[in-house]
Motif scaffolding. Structure first.
Motif, short mmCIF file in Angstrom:
data_model
loop_
_atom_site.label_atom_id
_atom_site.label_comp_id
_atom_site.label_asym_id
_atom_site.label_seq_id
_atom_site.Cartn_x
_atom_site.Cartn_y
_atom_site.Cartn_z
N GLN A 3 33.06 11.31 28.90
CA GLN A 3 32.69 9.96 28.48
C GLN A 3 31.60 9.46 29.43
O GLN A 3 31.75 9.53 30.63
CB GLN A 3 33.89 9.01 28.58
CG GLN A 3 34.73 8.94 27.33
CD GLN A 3 33.98 8.35 26.15
OE1 GLN A 3 32.76 8.31 26.13
NE2 GLN A 3 34.68 7.93 25.13
N SER A 70 35.27 5.24 18.39
CA SER A 70 35.29 6.35 19.35
C SER A 70 34.17 6.25 20.39
O SER A 70 34.27 6.83 21.46
CB SER A 70 35.17 7.67 18.61
OG SER A 70 33.98 7.66 17.88
N THR A 72 31.32 7.64 20.63
CA THR A 72 30.70 8.88 21.05
C THR A 72 29.98 9.51 19.85
O THR A 72 29.94 8.93 18.77
CB THR A 72 31.75 9.85 21.65
OG1 THR A 72 31.08 10.99 22.15
CG2 THR A 72 32.79 10.29 20.64
N GLY A 76 32.25 14.54 18.56
CA GLY A 76 33.21 14.09 19.56
C GLY A 76 34.14 13.03 19.00
O GLY A 76 35.31 12.92 19.41
N GLN A 79 37.28 14.34 17.73
CA GLN A 79 38.18 14.82 18.78
C GLN A 79 38.95 13.66 19.39
O GLN A 79 40.05 13.83 19.90
CB GLN A 79 37.40 15.51 19.88
CG GLN A 79 36.35 16.44 19.35
CD GLN A 79 36.44 17.82 19.96
OE1 GLN A 79 37.54 18.30 20.20
NE2 GLN A 79 35.31 18.44 20.21
N ILE A 80 38.35 12.46 19.36
CA ILE A 80 39.04 11.30 19.91
C ILE A 80 40.07 10.77 18.91
O ILE A 80 41.22 10.50 19.25
CB ILE A 80 38.02 10.19 20.28
CG1 ILE A 80 37.23 10.66 21.50
CG2 ILE A 80 38.71 8.86 20.53
CD1 ILE A 80 36.20 9.68 21.99
N PRO A 83 42.62 14.53 17.90
CA PRO A 83 42.43 15.58 18.89
C PRO A 83 43.04 16.91 18.42
O PRO A 83 44.09 16.92 17.76
CB PRO A 83 43.18 15.07 20.12
CG PRO A 83 43.56 13.67 19.83
CD PRO A 83 43.45 13.42 18.36
N ARG A 88 37.34 18.09 13.42
CA ARG A 88 36.08 18.14 14.17
C ARG A 88 35.00 18.91 13.41
O ARG A 88 33.81 18.72 13.63
CB ARG A 88 36.28 18.72 15.56
CG ARG A 88 36.70 20.17 15.59
CD ARG A 88 36.89 20.62 17.04
NE ARG A 88 37.22 22.02 17.14
CZ ARG A 88 38.44 22.50 16.95
NH1 ARG A 88 39.44 21.68 16.65
NH2 ARG A 88 38.67 23.79 17.06
N SER A 240 28.30 3.97 17.12
CA SER A 240 28.85 4.14 18.46
C SER A 240 28.09 3.27 19.46
O SER A 240 28.56 3.04 20.57
CB SER A 240 28.82 5.62 18.86
OG SER A 240 27.50 6.03 19.13
#
Ligand code: PFF
Length: 455
Positions: A3, A70, A72, A76, A79-80, A83, A88, A240
């Protein structure tokens, strides 16, 4: 995944303009008219509008929610929110789609630079519609010039990307969007008043549903995703950088309205002008470039100075509209490499620029010296367009709708749409219904239909 401290868009207007800057581009002014021309006119437009309303706007809000929650890049983000799951791959497919689109999109963006030069040197003067067709074909078939412009365009995108989010993206969008809009209205008025424009207007406004087949449905859906920059995490990446007080549904509605208006305006310029000088409406990707010079010539030919000024302005604004879109495409891939592989932003950007330059050169050559090399009967340029716009983006949208409609915790959906309870979320139920059922079933049916399952 790391991050990092991330930039934000500076103002609410900046948020809307940057997202609209991504959405409004060659997709509206170059791709929309030729897809409409290839697929029968008004009926295509009606289906397109349906796709914007029922798939586009809900999926845009979904992308905004994923990105802002998220904070990002698109890969990514999954994945947040999910997970260690296969979700993904939706993000990764988006990154790949962005890379492929940027490669061939920059080729067309490069053409706009050539036309700026032609307009500035008054080389439209005295030419007939047939001359414009011949000179376009000569230019695109040339192995050097389009490649040179492609490289110039990708480098321009590259340097803005390296300057970062607020300074680069937001500022360029704030100036160019309103200017483009005004010029489109002026050109629209000129075009509809040309002699013989009525045929083109009829084509644009009078639907003929007998021409609707599975191909038309897929193309209209693909055009909606392409034009709204949806299905590949582009607006998710932009979101984001959104602020916590950005109203997501309202922003989506604004962006979709601006985008649709620009596309319709482009249609109002191109079709009346095309029928006025007998250019076939189904001329394909060359349509904008062979039709528009006629508008400048016919409407302002008596005052060459005005013709030159307006045509230069138009192509400059078109190039800038393309630039705000290539920036957003580049940003998706750069942010992914930068954040997922802990690469410096500069190195990530160079990798993207170099990769797209190589693929772009092949796409450009596939329209000239390499046009005999085809895959499934398509040139590389057409293949990239088909695979990304008609398959990858709608497929991405399908999974994004399922992800937000079914998988993600509803509290997250509610929090994002209501800005953590500070806004009235009156569209919450409708949005969930559209994301859960309408968009995935609708997109799925269009795909199945294309496989010949219904008609
Ligand atoms: N929406 C852009 C246009 O209409 O020109 C093209 C585009 C940009 C497509 C960004 C997809 C994307 F993610």
């Amino acid at each position: 995944m790391k991050q990092m401290s991330r930039a934000n868009f500076g103002s609410k207007l900046g948020v809307i303009l940057a997202s609209a800057g991504s959405a409004v581009g060659l997709g509206n002014i170059w791709r929309f008219p030729f897809e409409t021309g290839n697929h029968g006119g008004a009926a295509f437009i009606l289906i397109y509008l349906g796709c914007v309303l029922f798939f586009g706007i809900p999926i845009m809000i979904a992308e905004f929610m994923i990105g802002r929650h998220s904070r990002t890049n698109t890969a990514g983000a999954y994945q947040i929110l999910a997970p260690r799951t296969h979700w993904r791959w939706v993000g990764r497919m988006g990154v790949l789609a962005g890379f492929l689109i940027l490669s061939y999109y920059s080729v067309v963006a490069g053409w706009t630079l050539e036309y700026i030069c032609e307009a500035a040197t008054n080389s439209f003067a005295g030419k007939s519609a047939q001359d414009f067709i011949a000179s376009f074909n000569g230019f695109v078939g040339n192995p050097w010039r389009p490649v040179l412009w492609l490289i110039v365009f990708l480098l321009a995108t590259h340097f803005i990307i390296v300057r970062g989010v607020e300074k680069g993206i937001e500022k360029s969008a704030k100036i160019m969007m309103p200017a483009l809009f005004i010029l489109l209205i002026v050109l629209g008025i000129c075009s509809v008043t040309l002699p013989g424009a009525g045929e083109g207007l009829k084509f644009l406004l009078k639907p003929d549903f007998s021409k609707v087949n599975s191909n038309v449905l897929l193309s209209a859906m693909g055009q909606a995703f392409f034009s709204l920059s949806l299905g590949m995490g582009c607006l998710c990446t932009y979101a984001s950088y959104f602020r916590n007080d950005t109203n997501l549904p309202r922003t989506a509605l604004n962006v979709a309205s601006i985008d649709t208006l620009v596309a319709i305006l482009a249609g109002l310029i191109i079709f009346p002008a095309a029928t006025s000088v007998n250019i076939p409406v189904d001329s394909g990707p060359s349509l904008l470039f062979i039709t528009l010079p006629n508008v400048f010539l016919k409407a302002f030919g008596d005052v060459p100075m005005i013709a030159v000024i307006l045509s230069v302005m138009f192509y400059v604004l078109l190039a800038l509209a393309a630039l705000t879109s290539t920036i957003s495409l580049h940003e998706v891939v750069t942010a992914y490499l930068h954040e997922e592989f802990s690469m410096s932003r500069k190195k990530a950007a160079w990798l993207v620029t170099a990769g797209c330059t190589i693929l772009g050169i092949f796409c450009s050559l596939s329209l000239g010296v390499g046009k005999d090399y085809t895959i499934f009967g398509l040139t590389l340029f057409d293949l990239f367009d088909f695979v990304t716009a008609k398959i990858m983006l709608p497929a991405g949208g399908f999974f994004i709708a399922l992800f937000m409609g079914w998988y993600v915790d509803k509290k997250i959906v509610y929090d994002e749409i209501s800005n953590r309870g500070t806004l009235k979320a009156s569209t919450y139920r409708l949005l969930l219904f559209l994301l859960k059922y309408v968009a995935p079933i609708g997109i799925g049916l269009v795909f199945l239909n294309e496989l010949g399952l219904f008609f």
